[in-house]
Design a protein around this motif. Structure first.
Motif, PDB file in Angstrom:
ATOM      1  N   LEU A 582      60.201  88.802 -40.328  1.00 48.91           N
ATOM      2  CA  LEU A 582      59.258  88.362 -41.118  1.00 48.91           C
ATOM      3  C   LEU A 582      58.782  86.773 -40.738  1.00 48.91           C
ATOM      4  O   LEU A 582      59.680  86.064 -40.590  1.00 48.91           O
ATOM      5  CB  LEU A 582      59.616  88.329 -42.526  1.00 48.91           C
ATOM      6  N   GLY A 583      57.574  86.873 -40.735  1.00 39.49           N
ATOM      7  CA  GLY A 583      57.165  85.290 -40.041  1.00 39.49           C
ATOM      8  C   GLY A 583      55.782  85.181 -40.471  1.00 39.49           C
ATOM      9  O   GLY A 583      54.908  85.666 -41.163  1.00 39.49           O
ATOM     10  N   GLU A 606      68.977  90.163 -49.100  1.00 41.94           N
ATOM     11  CA  GLU A 606      68.619  89.834 -47.876  1.00 41.94           C
ATOM     12  C   GLU A 606      67.267  89.835 -47.600  1.00 41.94           C
ATOM     13  O   GLU A 606      66.430  88.821 -47.178  1.00 41.94           O
ATOM     14  CB  GLU A 606      69.268  90.552 -46.715  1.00 41.94           C
ATOM     15  N   ALA A 607      66.600  91.114 -48.034  1.00 43.99           N
ATOM     16  CA  ALA A 607      64.960  90.972 -48.044  1.00 43.99           C
ATOM     17  C   ALA A 607      64.442  89.946 -49.135  1.00 43.99           C
ATOM     18  O   ALA A 607      63.265  89.448 -48.336  1.00 43.99           O
ATOM     19  CB  ALA A 607      64.452  92.410 -48.603  1.00 43.99           C
ATOM     20  N   ASP A 608      65.097  89.570 -50.300  1.00 40.28           N
ATOM     21  CA  ASP A 608      64.456  88.825 -51.333  1.00 40.28           C
ATOM     22  C   ASP A 608      64.609  87.268 -50.505  1.00 40.28           C
ATOM     23  O   ASP A 608      63.759  86.501 -50.607  1.00 40.28           O
ATOM     24  CB  ASP A 608      65.022  88.816 -52.363  1.00 40.28           C
ATOM     25  N   SER A 609      65.569  87.140 -49.368  1.00 42.65           N
ATOM     26  CA  SER A 609      65.775  85.810 -49.096  1.00 42.65           C
ATOM     27  C   SER A 609      64.968  85.526 -47.873  1.00 42.65           C
ATOM     28  O   SER A 609      65.010  84.218 -47.291  1.00 42.65           O
ATOM     29  CB  SER A 609      67.275  85.550 -48.942  1.00 42.65           C
ATOM     30  N   MET A 610      64.679  86.246 -47.106  1.00 41.66           N
ATOM     31  CA  MET A 610      63.897  86.093 -45.812  1.00 41.66           C
ATOM     32  C   MET A 610      62.756  85.042 -45.691  1.00 41.66           C
ATOM     33  O   MET A 610      62.551  84.256 -45.178  1.00 41.66           O
ATOM     34  CB  MET A 610      63.475  87.365 -45.298  1.00 41.66           C
ATOM     35  N   ASP A 612      62.491  82.517 -47.758  1.00 42.76           N
ATOM     36  CA  ASP A 612      63.192  81.197 -47.815  1.00 42.76           C
ATOM     37  C   ASP A 612      63.362  80.592 -46.391  1.00 42.76           C
ATOM     38  O   ASP A 612      63.546  79.383 -46.438  1.00 42.76           O
ATOM     39  CB  ASP A 612      64.287  81.243 -48.751  1.00 42.76           C
ATOM     40  N   ASP A 613      63.691  81.572 -45.497  1.00 42.86           N
ATOM     41  CA  ASP A 613      64.242  80.918 -44.290  1.00 42.86           C
ATOM     42  C   ASP A 613      62.782  80.467 -43.480  1.00 42.86           C
ATOM     43  O   ASP A 613      63.096  79.632 -42.513  1.00 42.86           O
ATOM     44  CB  ASP A 613      64.675  82.122 -43.122  1.00 42.86           C
ATOM     45  N   LEU A 614      61.661  80.626 -43.578  1.00 42.17           N
ATOM     46  CA  LEU A 614      60.561  79.978 -42.872  1.00 42.17           C
ATOM     47  C   LEU A 614      60.226  78.818 -43.219  1.00 42.17           C
ATOM     48  O   LEU A 614      60.189  78.161 -44.287  1.00 42.17           O
ATOM     49  CB  LEU A 614      59.302  80.879 -43.360  1.00 42.17           C
ATOM     50  N   ALA A 615      59.854  77.878 -42.059  1.00 43.10           N
ATOM     51  CA  ALA A 615      59.642  76.709 -42.388  1.00 43.10           C
ATOM     52  C   ALA A 615      58.132  76.583 -43.014  1.00 43.10           C
ATOM     53  O   ALA A 615      57.734  75.595 -43.653  1.00 43.10           O
ATOM     54  CB  ALA A 615      59.363  76.025 -40.961  1.00 43.10           C
TER      55      ALA A 615
END
Length: 690
Positions: A582-583, A606-610, A612-615
């Motif tokens: 996801l990006g 993990e799907a829900d948290s992806m 939050d990883d994005l800048a």
């Protein structure tokens, strides 16, 4: 015996290529093994001297000693290694350490030598560590199978090192020794012809003497097995990982070991998902495992750090270092502030977190205890410079009775500070020399606690099997049909074999519409002028159709409202298998490179948290008045795409852009679905894909 006991806990060892000549590899290895308490045999086929203990073959050594070696250590050249190992296996050896280089890492000729050793492994069942490694060591059993000077002096302790490189294995072990941390097992894998990271991690999972593991990764041989081994291990002990290979260094990593490699990003994402604490350099790795070898917090999704500093400036360094890495340093509750205020002079120092005592005063112990009792604090960090007239920092902390674990940062005159840190370490308190090192320790404890909380909550969503009956190249309309069946929203559209059908579609859908060529062989339609947007009239449609390249059909599609754009996809990584991405999407996808990765099948949390990883996550959460994405709908789309990876016929699927609509839902504006059989034909030169 455990499957790797013949390697790491042998009762008898034979050195192939043992030599009495100083400076030879075989001589260095023999000397390194001088403290080994079991039977040691020396084999030198070229210059045997039985009276001095050098036998011509392993079989002759077995006859002389009356016991077969569990482990043979090969110090002979690559060209003769396979034959030597085959003979050793016939004589009863069960494991081998191959130190020599000149195998797959050196080129085509070396690859032939490595395949010959691999054949020995297949034929005999011999477990082989290496080749191209400086060895391993287990100080608690006085086994030093390494030719590096000084390894025999390493103290036993609770930390295991599993490194792709023998050199890194030794460097980390010596760095840990400088901090007073002993080694349980240190392993350099080399080319990982047989024994891999997963093998060693599985071995460590049953070793009660291990309390933390430092993992150094250049390449992975079997990614899924590696992540399963990590997952099993982190249930019992923390694992800290340093992954090298970002940018073009990955090519060097492949040449170093001769192994298949995946991307740095995928490796880090896979290991993080399995439960490791990720670090960015070897110094941070040492600090992290030094702390985790002594202390492990209970699982907590966002553990708070309380800071007590005897000098305000370093305390601010600690606070800044933690907060910039996303670690919570929460304000203390009023009750705690009041209790601290009764211990310290009012109004002279900051007392809400961090708490500044001004200097290591006699009330340091009580202040640390009060901070640790605050309900928002799960671990307490203390910074102090040693002062001759102030309280003894080591005494103050070892005599304290905090409610949380404590990490100390002690500075001052070098020798005095070192002794204080060693005293603290022996008392079970991780101690660092600088604020940066202390922050690395605290962050590792907090991240490990977060990992444990996440793993405890994770439950993999069973893939919603959607059997595909597709063959050959898949065009965009068909790909979107698959997505729609998975519950991912797609625009209303019509497949039009000619201009007349396109005009009918415009009437049915109403403007504005997008017109695209529909050709499964063309993956990037905009690059060939195959996309025209914003068409509202028949004249505009005629003009667009006239400018489009020839294709079997065109797709007329209802335009979606404007909004932020994501990219979402799944592909099969050569090492780790199906990976979900996801990006930030649209035309910015390649420029920004802002992407979050997870292995499939994807757990719901993990799907829900992806996101939050994005800048760029704020762009999709309502920044500048844009419609915020409905996280539940986004997670649903990720889980749906993850389920697609369960179908073995699918090679990859990409949605770009995935537009965020005003109602928060997401819609797939473009989709590419590639099948594995089609990719295989393409690789064999049987496809003319554009």
């Amino acid at each position: 015996m455990n499957g790797l006991d013949p390697l790491f806990a042998p009762r008898a060892i034979a050195v192939l290529g043992a030599s009495p000549v100083a400076g030879k590899l075989g001589a260095a290895m023999t000397e390194s093994l001088s403290g080994f308490p079991g039977t040691m045999m020396k084999v030198n086929a070229g210059r045997p001297d039985p009276e001095r203990g050098f036998h011509p073959t392993v079989a002759a050594a077995v006859a002389a000693h009356g016991v077969a070696p569990d482990l043979v250590i090969s110090c002979v050249p690559a060209a003769v290694t396979a034959a030597a190992l085959r003979e050793a296996g016939a004589a009863g050896a069960r494991a081998a350490l191959v130190c020599a280089g000149g195998f797959a890492e050196s080129g085509a000729e070396g690859a032939v030598h490595q395949e010959a050793v691999a054949a020995v492994v297949r034929d005999t069942g011999l477990r082989v560590l290496g080749p191209n490694t400086s060895g391993f060591f287990a100080p608690h059993t006085r086994l030093t199978a390494s030719f590096v000077p000084g390894v025999a002096d390493l103290a036993p302790g609770p930390v295991a090192v599993v490194a792709a490189s023998g050199g890194v294995n030794h460097a980390l072990a010596f760095a840990l020794a400088e901090t007073g941390v002993g080694i349980r097992l240190g392993v350099g894998l080399g080319n990982s012809l047989d024994v891999t990271q997963a093998d060693v991690l599985e071995y460590l999972a049953s070793d009660d003497g291990v309390r933390a593991v430092a993992l150094h990764v250049e390449t992975a041989v079997d990614g899924r097995r590696l992540t399963k081994a990590v997952r099993r291990l982190v249930d019992r002990v923390p694992v800290v990982a340093l992954v090298v290979g970002r940018s073009d260094i990955g090519d060097f990593a492949r040449s170093h070991t001769g192994a298949l490699a995946t991307s740095w990003r995928v490796t880090r994402a896979a290991l993080r998902q399995a439960g490791v604490v990720l670090v960015d350099d070897e110094r941070e790795l040492v600090d992290a495992v030094a702390a985790l070898g002594l202390v492990r917090l209970p699982g907590h999704p966002g553990a708070g750090v309380g800071l007590v500093t005897a000098q305000a400036g370093p305390g601010l360094l600690l606070t800044d270092a933690l907060r910039t890495r996303g670690v919570s340093v929460p304000p203390l509750v009023e009750r705690t502030v009041k209790e601290i205020g009764e211990l310290l002079p009012a109004g002279l120092t900051y007392q809400r977190n961090p708490v500044d005592t001004g200097r290591p005063s006699p009330v340091l112990t009580q202040v640390v205890e009060r901070v640790s009792e605050d309900p928002g604090i799960q671990v307490t960090g203390v910074y102090a410079l040693l002062e001759p007239t102030a309280v003894d920092v080591a005494d103050a902390l070892t005599n304290a009775h905090p409610k949380t674990p404590v990490v100390a940062v002690v500075g001052g005159p070098a020798e005095a500070a070192r002794k204080a840190r060693l005293r603290l370490g022996k008392a079970g308190i991780p101690a660092a020399a600088t604020p940066a090192a202390g922050a690395a320790m605290l962050r590792a404890l907090v991240e490990d606690a977060s990992v444990r909380a996440r793993l405890d909550a994770s439950a993999v969503t069973p893939p919603g099997a959607l059997p595909l009956t597709l063959t050959g190249p898949v065009d965009e309309h068909t790909a979107k049909g698959v997505l729609a069946e998975l519950g991912i929203r797609t625009p209303a559209r019509r497949v039009c074999p000619d201009w007349e059908a396109a005009h009918t579609a415009l009437d049915e859908l109403g403007g504005p519409v997008v017109v695209k060529i529909l050709d499964a062989r063309v993956l990037h339609k905009t690059e060939v002028g195959g996309v025209h947007v914003g068409i509202t009239t028949h004249d505009q449609l005629d003009a667009a159709l006239a400018r489009m390249p020839v294709s079997p059909a065109v797709l007329v599609e209802q335009m979606a409202p404007s909004g932020p754009e994501l990219i979402m996809g799944v592909r099969r990584d050569p090492v780790f298998g199906p990976v979900v991405a996801l990006g930030a999407g649209g035309t910015a996808a390649e420029i920004l490179g802002d992407v979050s990765l997870r292995l499939a099948p994807l757990p719901a949390d993990e799907a829900d948290s992806m996101l939050d990883d994005l800048a760029t996550r704020d762009l999709f959460q309502g920044a500048r008045g844009a419609a915020p994405v409905d996280r539940a709908r986004l997670a649903h789309a990720l889980l749906a795409l993850s389920s697609l990876a369960a179908d073995e016929t699918v090679a990859e699927c990409e949605i770009n852009p995935l537009r965020v609509l005003p109602d928060g839902d997401v819609v797939a504006l473009d989709a590419v679905l590639l099948l594995r059989d089609e990719l295989a034909r393409s690789d064999q030169g049987g496809s003319d894909d554009a």
